[in-house]
Design a protein around this motif. Structure first.
Motif, PDB file in Angstrom:
ATOM      1  N   VAL A 144      22.999 -13.728  16.626  1.00 31.52           N
ATOM      2  CA  VAL A 144      22.659 -14.168  18.022  1.00 31.52           C
ATOM      3  C   VAL A 144      23.561 -15.387  18.453  1.00 31.52           C
ATOM      4  N   GLY A 145      23.881 -15.286  19.476  1.00 30.42           N
ATOM      5  CA  GLY A 145      24.306 -16.527  19.987  1.00 30.42           C
ATOM      6  C   GLY A 145      23.722 -17.584  20.497  1.00 30.42           C
ATOM      7  N   SER A 146      24.014 -18.997  20.252  1.00 27.59           N
ATOM      8  CA  SER A 146      22.819 -19.853  20.340  1.00 27.59           C
ATOM      9  C   SER A 146      23.847 -21.360  20.502  1.00 27.59           C
ATOM     10  N   GLU A 147      23.178 -22.309  20.673  1.00 29.34           N
ATOM     11  CA  GLU A 147      23.659 -23.694  20.623  1.00 29.34           C
ATOM     12  C   GLU A 147      22.829 -24.559  19.805  1.00 29.34           C
ATOM     13  N   VAL A 148      23.272 -25.138  18.827  1.00 29.65           N
ATOM     14  CA  VAL A 148      22.318 -25.893  18.089  1.00 29.65           C
ATOM     15  C   VAL A 148      22.798 -27.468  17.760  1.00 29.65           C
ATOM     16  N   GLU A 149      22.002 -28.385  18.275  1.00 29.60           N
ATOM     17  CA  GLU A 149      22.494 -29.881  18.238  1.00 29.60           C
ATOM     18  C   GLU A 149      23.623 -29.970  18.975  1.00 29.60           C
ATOM     19  N   GLY A 150      23.699 -29.200  20.216  1.00 29.08           N
ATOM     20  CA  GLY A 150      25.138 -29.512  20.818  1.00 29.08           C
ATOM     21  C   GLY A 150      26.191 -28.539  20.348  1.00 29.08           C
TER      22      GLY A 150
ATOM     23  N   ARG B 240      32.834 -28.159  18.453  1.00 28.24           N
ATOM     24  CA  ARG B 240      33.915 -28.327  19.361  1.00 28.24           C
ATOM     25  C   ARG B 240      33.641 -27.646  20.782  1.00 28.24           C
ATOM     26  N   THR B 241      32.488 -26.859  20.525  1.00 29.96           N
ATOM     27  CA  THR B 241      32.139 -25.937  21.654  1.00 29.96           C
ATOM     28  C   THR B 241      30.615 -26.192  22.118  1.00 29.96           C
ATOM     29  N   GLY B 242      30.169 -25.733  23.084  1.00 31.09           N
ATOM     30  CA  GLY B 242      28.754 -25.452  23.401  1.00 31.09           C
ATOM     31  C   GLY B 242      28.361 -24.027  23.182  1.00 31.09           C
ATOM     32  N   MET B 243      27.401 -23.696  23.967  1.00 33.37           N
ATOM     33  CA  MET B 243      26.724 -22.249  23.781  1.00 33.37           C
ATOM     34  C   MET B 243      27.597 -21.106  23.547  1.00 33.37           C
ATOM     35  N   TRP B 244      27.385 -20.561  22.659  1.00 34.61           N
ATOM     36  CA  TRP B 244      28.168 -19.208  22.270  1.00 34.61           C
ATOM     37  C   TRP B 244      27.459 -17.979  22.635  1.00 34.61           C
ATOM     38  N   GLU B 245      28.103 -17.308  23.803  1.00 32.85           N
ATOM     39  CA  GLU B 245      27.474 -15.977  24.317  1.00 32.85           C
ATOM     40  C   GLU B 245      28.181 -14.932  23.748  1.00 32.85           C
ATOM     41  N   CYS B 246      27.448 -13.732  23.880  1.00 33.67           N
ATOM     42  CA  CYS B 246      28.213 -12.615  23.237  1.00 33.67           C
ATOM     43  C   CYS B 246      28.831 -12.537  22.307  1.00 33.67           C
ATOM     44  N   PRO B 247      28.517 -13.103  20.871  1.00 32.89           N
ATOM     45  CA  PRO B 247      29.148 -12.937  19.978  1.00 32.89           C
ATOM     46  C   PRO B 247      29.486 -11.605  19.308  1.00 32.89           C
ATOM     47  N   ASP B 248      30.686 -11.388  18.515  1.00 34.00           N
ATOM     48  CA  ASP B 248      31.066  -9.950  17.934  1.00 34.00           C
ATOM     49  C   ASP B 248      31.427 -10.440  16.506  1.00 34.00           C
ATOM     50  N   PHE B 249      31.306  -9.443  15.655  1.00 35.92           N
ATOM     51  CA  PHE B 249      31.652  -9.757  14.380  1.00 35.92           C
ATOM     52  C   PHE B 249      32.086  -8.346  13.784  1.00 35.92           C
ATOM     53  N   TYR B 250      33.064  -8.374  13.266  1.00 30.26           N
ATOM     54  CA  TYR B 250      33.705  -6.834  12.740  1.00 30.26           C
ATOM     55  C   TYR B 250      34.732  -6.932  11.650  1.00 30.26           C
ATOM     56  N   GLY B 251      35.090  -6.300  10.537  1.00 32.87           N
ATOM     57  CA  GLY B 251      36.237  -6.268   9.915  1.00 32.87           C
ATOM     58  C   GLY B 251      37.265  -5.348  10.620  1.00 32.87           C
ATOM     59  N   VAL B 252      38.585  -6.042  10.270  1.00 38.53           N
ATOM     60  CA  VAL B 252      39.549  -5.543  10.773  1.00 38.53           C
ATOM     61  C   VAL B 252      40.590  -4.905   9.640  1.00 38.53           C
ATOM     62  N   ASP B 253      40.341  -5.172   8.194  1.00 40.18           N
ATOM     63  CA  ASP B 253      40.677  -4.562   7.177  1.00 40.18           C
ATOM     64  C   ASP B 253      39.976  -4.845   6.166  1.00 40.18           C
TER      65      ASP B 253
ATOM     66  N   ASP C 228      40.639 -22.616  13.716  1.00 46.99           N
ATOM     67  CA  ASP C 228      39.170 -22.661  14.159  1.00 46.99           C
ATOM     68  C   ASP C 228      39.085 -22.588  15.779  1.00 46.99           C
ATOM     69  N   PHE C 229      37.761 -22.439  16.147  1.00 47.64           N
ATOM     70  CA  PHE C 229      37.646 -22.578  17.499  1.00 47.64           C
ATOM     71  C   PHE C 229      37.876 -23.917  18.159  1.00 47.64           C
ATOM     72  N   MET C 230      38.881 -23.748  19.085  1.00 47.05           N
ATOM     73  CA  MET C 230      39.275 -25.092  20.004  1.00 47.05           C
ATOM     74  C   MET C 230      40.165 -26.137  19.133  1.00 47.05           C
ATOM     75  N   ASP C 231      40.879 -25.387  18.220  1.00 48.29           N
ATOM     76  CA  ASP C 231      41.872 -26.196  17.228  1.00 48.29           C
ATOM     77  C   ASP C 231      42.774 -26.932  18.395  1.00 48.29           C
ATOM     78  N   ASP C 232      43.436 -27.964  18.058  1.00 49.62           N
ATOM     79  CA  ASP C 232      44.492 -28.541  19.153  1.00 49.62           C
ATOM     80  C   ASP C 232      45.533 -27.640  19.584  1.00 49.62           C
ATOM     81  N   VAL C 233      46.183 -27.125  18.574  1.00 50.46           N
ATOM     82  CA  VAL C 233      47.216 -26.393  19.029  1.00 50.46           C
ATOM     83  C   VAL C 233      47.093 -24.963  19.183  1.00 50.46           C
ATOM     84  N   VAL C 234      46.583 -24.229  18.450  1.00 51.23           N
ATOM     85  CA  VAL C 234      46.237 -22.835  18.441  1.00 51.23           C
ATOM     86  C   VAL C 234      45.057 -22.379  18.903  1.00 51.23           C
TER      87      VAL C 234
END
Length: 502
Positions: free
Chosen positions: A137-143, A170-183, A217-223
């Motif tokens: 479930v998407g959420s925001e915990v302590e910012g 590095r982010t706020g609220m996560w909406e519509c999370p999705d999680f799945y295997g690709v291999d 990871d999410f919102m890394d400086d370069v990629v």
């Protein structure tokens, strides 16, 4: 979801107006993901736990029996977000037209420090080796943006685990999370925030429910990996068991505000469905329009080995340009003298803004002008530029909507992405044009950019497609194939109602 030979698409819908509110679950079905039948809404806000809206969620097929279930967020009478369950009323109904809500609702509540305004959008559930179901479930915990993990043995009684599956400071609220295997080893975690869909790849241990990011990871400086670098949000994937593939849909948001939707009578649309694969380097995803889209192809034109000189445009005739599918490969004969990229301009969108389609470079801009009027006063440009950085050559892909309409400016006029391809090889582009939406796939789907535009001149038979080169150096088209696209079949299903005779 895919169930008993039928694809089901559920999406957020206001039955009463083309503005946000009265949120229900609209329901459409298809046999091929291209032609659709609109049904009555599957879920409407009728109960205390969802009276302020049946918000986003996901469908799950129970293992073994294959029964479909829906987990969704309800906004309750207090405006708090809670998670609820619904199931089909009649499994023998091929379209599953009626859904009933569980008497156990709500199943998950915003307790134990969860902000009731940041607790929504449950994922498709998966079953672990211990037999228990898991759901995020998407959420925001302590910012911090977070994917809260819940477990259940019976799909009714859910318990939150001691820590989120993943979170980011590095982010706020996560909406519509999705999680799945690709291999067999790699999983993808997607989260929607800042009006875009970001994802990371990593390794998931099903025994311990630990997920470790591999690479950025999410919102890394370069990629910063994204599904799409344009207007594409709140996406959802599903596993298509019929064709053993994963398919993603995205919500294409509007760029002209609520007033535009009110005038049209509709607001927002779905992207073309895309297949999702892991690239060979296992560092990013590849997306490509599902093969069924090609069934809409009609008249075809093709050319190869054409040089586009500096400052020239070349019309692509013989097709219906307002509804088209174009695949083109460009070749740059000699990359000596490529522009040096400013190390301060590592933001691809900012770089595309500064060096838009009208700014001459050395190698580029070159690409396509779509939804273009004959005099080019209206045009949407999808193009590439080649730079040099740290002795390496870098390819930039841009979509420039700044001249897409004489009357309706869009919210964001230019989008961009660095494209992970070798410019010494051919640079490929596929662009799907459908009247007011342009979906582009660079490098065989390594970068995708969706644009929503509002042309006034370049419509129907007055729309054209051009190949162009506004760089100082000539560019070669190795091959170009373009098709007119026929219309998908969209119909309305009317349920039979008993008539009363007095």
């Amino acid at each position: 979801m895919y169930y008993n030979g039928v694809y089901h698409l559920f999406y957020q819908y206001n039955p009463y107006a083309a503005v946000w509110g009265n949120i229900s679950w609209a329901h459409s079905v298809s046999y091929n993901l291209v032609d659709w039948i609109h049904l009555e809404p599957a879920l409407n806000p009728t109960e205390n736990y969802d009276v302020n809206g049946c918000w986003s969620g996901s469908a799950t097929l129970l293992a073994g029996e294959g029964k479909p279930l829906i987990l969704y967020t309800g906004s309750d009478f207090l405006g708090h977000q809670v998670q609820n369950l619904a199931m089909p009323k009649d499994l023998s109904d091929p379209f599953l037209t009626e859904w009933v809500k569980s008497p156990h609702n709500p199943l998950m509540l915003p307790v134990e420090g969860i902000d009731p305004g940041f607790f929504r959008d449950p994922t498709t559930a998966w079953q672990g080796p211990d037999g228990s179901w898991r759901v995020l479930v998407g959420s925001e915990v302590e910012g911090h943006g977070a994917a809260l993990l819940y477990k259940s043995r019976d799909f009714v009684s859910w318990e939150r685990t001691g820590r989120p599956l993943h979170e980011s400071s590095r982010t706020g609220m996560w909406e519509c999370p999705d999680f799945y295997g690709v291999d067999d080893f790699i999983h993808v975690l997607k989260a929607s925030f800042n009006d875009h869909d970001y994802y990371v790849v990593g390794r998931y241990d099903a025994e311990t429910d630990e997920f470790g990011v591999v690479g950025s990871d999410f919102m890394d400086d370069v990629v910063r990996l994204r599904y799409d670098y344009g207007v594409f949000y709140a996406s959802k994937t599903f596993h298509d068991d019929a064709k053993k593939r994963r398919v993603v849909w995205g919500w294409v948001t509007e760029g002209d505000g609520d007033d535009g939707g009110v005038k049209r009578g509709w607001n927002g649309m779905m992207s073309f469905p895309r297949s999702v694969l892991l690239d060979e380097g296992k560092k990013q995803l590849i997306q490509w329009p599902i093969e069924e889209v090609e069934d809409l192809r009609g008249e075809k034109v093709a050319l190869e080995n054409k040089e586009i000189e500096s400052g020239s445009v070349m019309k692509i005739g013989g097709i219906t340009a307002s509804q088209a599918d174009v695949e083109v490969s460009f070749r740059v004969p000699n990359l000596e003298g490529a522009e040096l990229i400013d190390e301060g301009l590592l933001d691809s969108q900012q770089l595309c803004r500064q060096k838009n389609a009208s700014v001459e470079g050395v190698f580029g801009p070159f690409g396509l002008l779509v939804l273009a009027s004959e005099d080019l006063t209206e045009q949407t440009a999808v193009f590439f530029r080649i730079f040099r950085r740290n002795e390496k050559r870098v390819v930039l892909m841009c979509s420039d909507q700044s001249r897409s309409s004489l009357q309706t400016p869009v919210k964001e006029a230019i989008f961009g992405s660095f494209l992970d391809v070798d410019p010494d090889q051919e640079i490929s582009l596929r662009t799907l044009v459908d009247h007011s939406i342009v979906e582009s796939f660079g490098g065989r789907g390594k970068s995708c950019i969706t644009a929503r535009v509002y042309p006034k001149l370049a419509i129907f038979n007055n729309s054209h497609i051009y190949a162009f080169n506004n760089g100082a150096k000539s560019i070669a088209i190795s091959s170009l194939v373009a098709w007119s696209m026929t219309r998908a079949q969209i119909t309305q299903f009317h349920t039979r109602r008993k008539s009363s005779i007095s």
